[in-house]
Design an enzyme around this catalytic site. Structure first.
Site, PDB file in Angstrom:
ATOM      1  N   TRP A 184       0.862  -1.188   0.000  1.00  0.00           N
ATOM      2  CA  TRP A 184       0.000   0.000   0.000  1.00  0.00           C
ATOM      3  C   TRP A 184       0.899   1.239   0.000  1.00  0.00           C
ATOM      4  O   TRP A 184       1.847   1.312   0.770  1.00  0.00           O
ATOM      5  CB  TRP A 184      -0.912   0.045   1.232  1.00  0.00           C
ATOM      6  CG  TRP A 184      -1.589   1.383   1.304  1.00  0.00           C
ATOM      7  CD1 TRP A 184      -2.603   1.810   0.508  1.00  0.00           C
ATOM      8  CD2 TRP A 184      -1.244   2.486   2.159  1.00  0.00           C
ATOM      9  NE1 TRP A 184      -2.919   3.123   0.821  1.00  0.00           N
ATOM     10  CE2 TRP A 184      -2.107   3.559   1.815  1.00  0.00           C
ATOM     11  CE3 TRP A 184      -0.288   2.680   3.153  1.00  0.00           C
ATOM     12  CZ2 TRP A 184      -2.039   4.802   2.455  1.00  0.00           C
ATOM     13  CZ3 TRP A 184      -0.226   3.914   3.789  1.00  0.00           C
ATOM     14  CH2 TRP A 184      -1.101   4.958   3.442  1.00  0.00           C
ATOM     15  N   HIS A 261     -11.606   2.273   2.617  1.00  0.00           N
ATOM     16  CA  HIS A 261     -10.993   2.895   1.443  1.00  0.00           C
ATOM     17  C   HIS A 261     -11.932   3.123   0.265  1.00  0.00           C
ATOM     18  O   HIS A 261     -11.489   3.198  -0.874  1.00  0.00           O
ATOM     19  CB  HIS A 261      -9.805   2.050   0.976  1.00  0.00           C
ATOM     20  CG  HIS A 261      -8.653   2.100   1.927  1.00  0.00           C
ATOM     21  ND1 HIS A 261      -7.424   1.600   1.634  1.00  0.00           N
ATOM     22  CD2 HIS A 261      -8.546   2.624   3.174  1.00  0.00           C
ATOM     23  CE1 HIS A 261      -6.605   1.787   2.660  1.00  0.00           C
ATOM     24  NE2 HIS A 261      -7.270   2.395   3.606  1.00  0.00           N
ATOM     25  N   ASP A 293     -11.696   7.416   6.395  1.00  0.00           N
ATOM     26  CA  ASP A 293     -10.862   6.263   6.718  1.00  0.00           C
ATOM     27  C   ASP A 293     -10.247   6.459   8.106  1.00  0.00           C
ATOM     28  O   ASP A 293      -9.040   6.553   8.255  1.00  0.00           O
ATOM     29  CB  ASP A 293      -9.766   6.157   5.640  1.00  0.00           C
ATOM     30  CG  ASP A 293      -8.856   4.964   5.850  1.00  0.00           C
ATOM     31  OD1 ASP A 293      -9.358   3.921   6.289  1.00  0.00           O
ATOM     32  OD2 ASP A 293      -7.651   5.079   5.568  1.00  0.00           O
ATOM     33  N   ASP A 295     -10.179   4.573  10.770  1.00  0.00           N
ATOM     34  CA  ASP A 295      -9.566   3.425  11.428  1.00  0.00           C
ATOM     35  C   ASP A 295      -9.921   3.305  12.897  1.00  0.00           C
ATOM     36  O   ASP A 295      -9.048   3.099  13.748  1.00  0.00           O
ATOM     37  CB  ASP A 295      -8.045   3.430  11.198  1.00  0.00           C
ATOM     38  CG  ASP A 295      -7.681   3.119   9.759  1.00  0.00           C
ATOM     39  OD1 ASP A 295      -7.897   1.973   9.336  1.00  0.00           O
ATOM     40  OD2 ASP A 295      -7.209   4.021   9.039  1.00  0.00           O
ATOM     41  N   ASP A 325      -7.062  -3.868  10.614  1.00  0.00           N
ATOM     42  CA  ASP A 325      -6.267  -2.665  10.342  1.00  0.00           C
ATOM     43  C   ASP A 325      -6.969  -1.444  10.920  1.00  0.00           C
ATOM     44  O   ASP A 325      -7.845  -0.868  10.281  1.00  0.00           O
ATOM     45  CB  ASP A 325      -6.061  -2.489   8.826  1.00  0.00           C
ATOM     46  CG  ASP A 325      -5.223  -1.250   8.506  1.00  0.00           C
ATOM     47  OD1 ASP A 325      -4.546  -0.744   9.415  1.00  0.00           O
ATOM     48  OD2 ASP A 325      -5.258  -0.793   7.348  1.00  0.00           O
TER      49      ASP A 325
END
Ligand code: RNT
Ligand code: ZN
Length: 418
Positions: A184, A261, A293, A295, A325
């Protein structure tokens, strides 16, 4: 009723709708889920002093974060003890461990810098997944790595990718379990680019060069993770969904979908069955995006459940590599690991306790009213009792209030003393 009686009663209730809960529990015990080391230290690692870059961000300043390999391993160990199920360790290249005076840059890292992680994983019967780290580093030029028009910069990062292939193979050989290696990059532009294709052509060439490093395809599983945007790269990212999917499809590697994403109304649960029609194997980053995003820690919420359900329904448990993640720096990090891992375990168990065959039949017979009714009914099935039994068999507490006592004690005795 005691726990055993509650489970027996739940088992009967599920059996009536054709679900074998004993089988569900036994199956779940075999499914590896990759636990990301980076929740423990806010995605910093041990190979640089600088801040987290690459369009990702941790927010919060909860005390007690791990600052050394010893601390990170100790914290992760504590979290592992509170989780049911089979675990795999997910490392980033930035977590290389250098002994005194042994520092090398990312293009030079080798297996020796991960020997202690291998020992850690082996002692706990875990495989290892790996990620080259294309962020948080001073060789990133103008925000770019593998897409850089500066050939020296690009070469540095290609060499990093190649080094990571070698390290991934070492992990697989040492543990006897294939290593999923995920690429990534955060490369992109804040504002409207003047050239969209150039960076993508360079990215394509860069990954091709990385994958030209010889490796055993049964041992190393390279993936490409796509992303719609990042902080500071709002207008364009080189590794878009179309780019990554097309690359994976034409180069025999795996597409990796991170459910943070995509545009907010796009659902990865719906993309899983689409990809499984074409790819022998795919990979996932399981996270919780809140408006972006962000997280956040994974919860047992609707989309998490739906993703797990699709994997199970598609008979994809052996074709989908699952990794967590997320990174929340605003709460106890050991608890963050634990809640997120347990949430995904719940989602998988719940999926395994869903009468999927019956649901399919109702759909194929166009009995959509019944399907809706039945799906609603299932939300109130005695799932908690099955979860309790699963945790009992795995030797961990079923209730958060119970395991949280351990966290509190660990915080007082270890984290707050750092
Ligand atoms: C970033 C990607 C990527 C990272 C980790 C640390 O948006 O999700 O997977 O979170 O590699
Ligand atoms: Zn991700």
């Amino acid at each position: 009723m005691d726990q055993k009686e509650r489970y027996e009663s739940a088992k009967k209730a599920y059996a009536q709708i054709g679900v074998d809960t004993d089988q569900a529990i036994a199956r779940l015990k075999e499914i590896p889920v990759s636990l990301h080391c980076w929740q423990g230290d806010d995605v910093i690692g041990f190979d640089h002093e600088g801040p987290l870059t690459g369009g990702i961000q941790t927010t919060g300043n909860y005390p007690g974060k791990a600052k050394t390999p010893e601390e990170l391993m100790q914290d992760m160990d504590q979290a592992l003890k509170l989780m049911p199920g089979k675990k795999k360790l997910n490392l980033h290249a930035s977590y290389a461990i250098f002994e005194e005076g042994q520092f090398v840059d990312r293009d030079q890292i080798g297996p020796e810098h991960f020997a202690r992680w291998v020992a850690f994983a082996k002692e706990r019967n875990m495989g290892i997944d790996f990620n080259p780290t294309f962020f948080s580093h001073d060789r990133i030029k103008d925000g770019l790595t593998l897409t850089s028009p500066d050939e020296e910069t690009r070469k540095f990062w290609i060499d990093h990718g190649k080094a990571c292939i070698r390290i991934s193979e070492y992990f697989a050989k040492e543990t006897g379990i294939p290593c999923v290696m995920n690429i990534w990059i955060g490369d992109g532009f804040k504002d409207i680019p003047g050239d969209r294709m150039g960076p993508r052509l360079r990215y394509k060439d860069s990954i091709e060069q990385i994958l030209s490093e010889p490796y055993d395809k049964n041992l190393v599983k390279p993936c490409v993770e796509s992303k719609v945007f990042g902080i500071g790269v709002e207008s364009y990212t080189a590794g878009s969904a179309e780019f990554s999917l097309s690359f994976a499809a034409t180069h025999g590697c795996l597409p990796l979908m991170d459910n943070g994403h995509y545009h907010p109304t796009e659902m990865v649960s719906d993309k899983i069955p689409a990809l499984l029609c074409f790819y022998p194997e795919i990979a996932l980053h399981i996270t919780r995006p809140v408006r972006w995003d962000s997280d956040h820690v994974v919860l047992f919420d609707d989309e998490t459940r739906e993703m797990a359900r699709e994997i199970v329904r598609c008979d994809g448990l052996d074709r989908v590599y699952m990794a967590l993640d997320y990174f929340d720096a605003g709460i106890n990090r050991v608890a963050a690991w634990t809640v997120g891992f347990r949430s995904w375990q719940k989602a998988l168990l719940n999926a395994l306790c869903t009468p999927n065959e019956e649901f399919k039949r109702l759909q194929d017979e166009n009995r959509m009213t019944e399907l809706m009714m039945f799906q609603e009914d299932m939300k109130l099935a005695p799932f908690g009792d099955v979860w309790e039994e699963y945790c009992r068999q795995c030797g961990v507490a079923a209730s958060g209030r119970e395991w949280f006592e351990t966290i509190k004690k660990y915080e007082e005795e270890v984290l707050l003393k750092r």
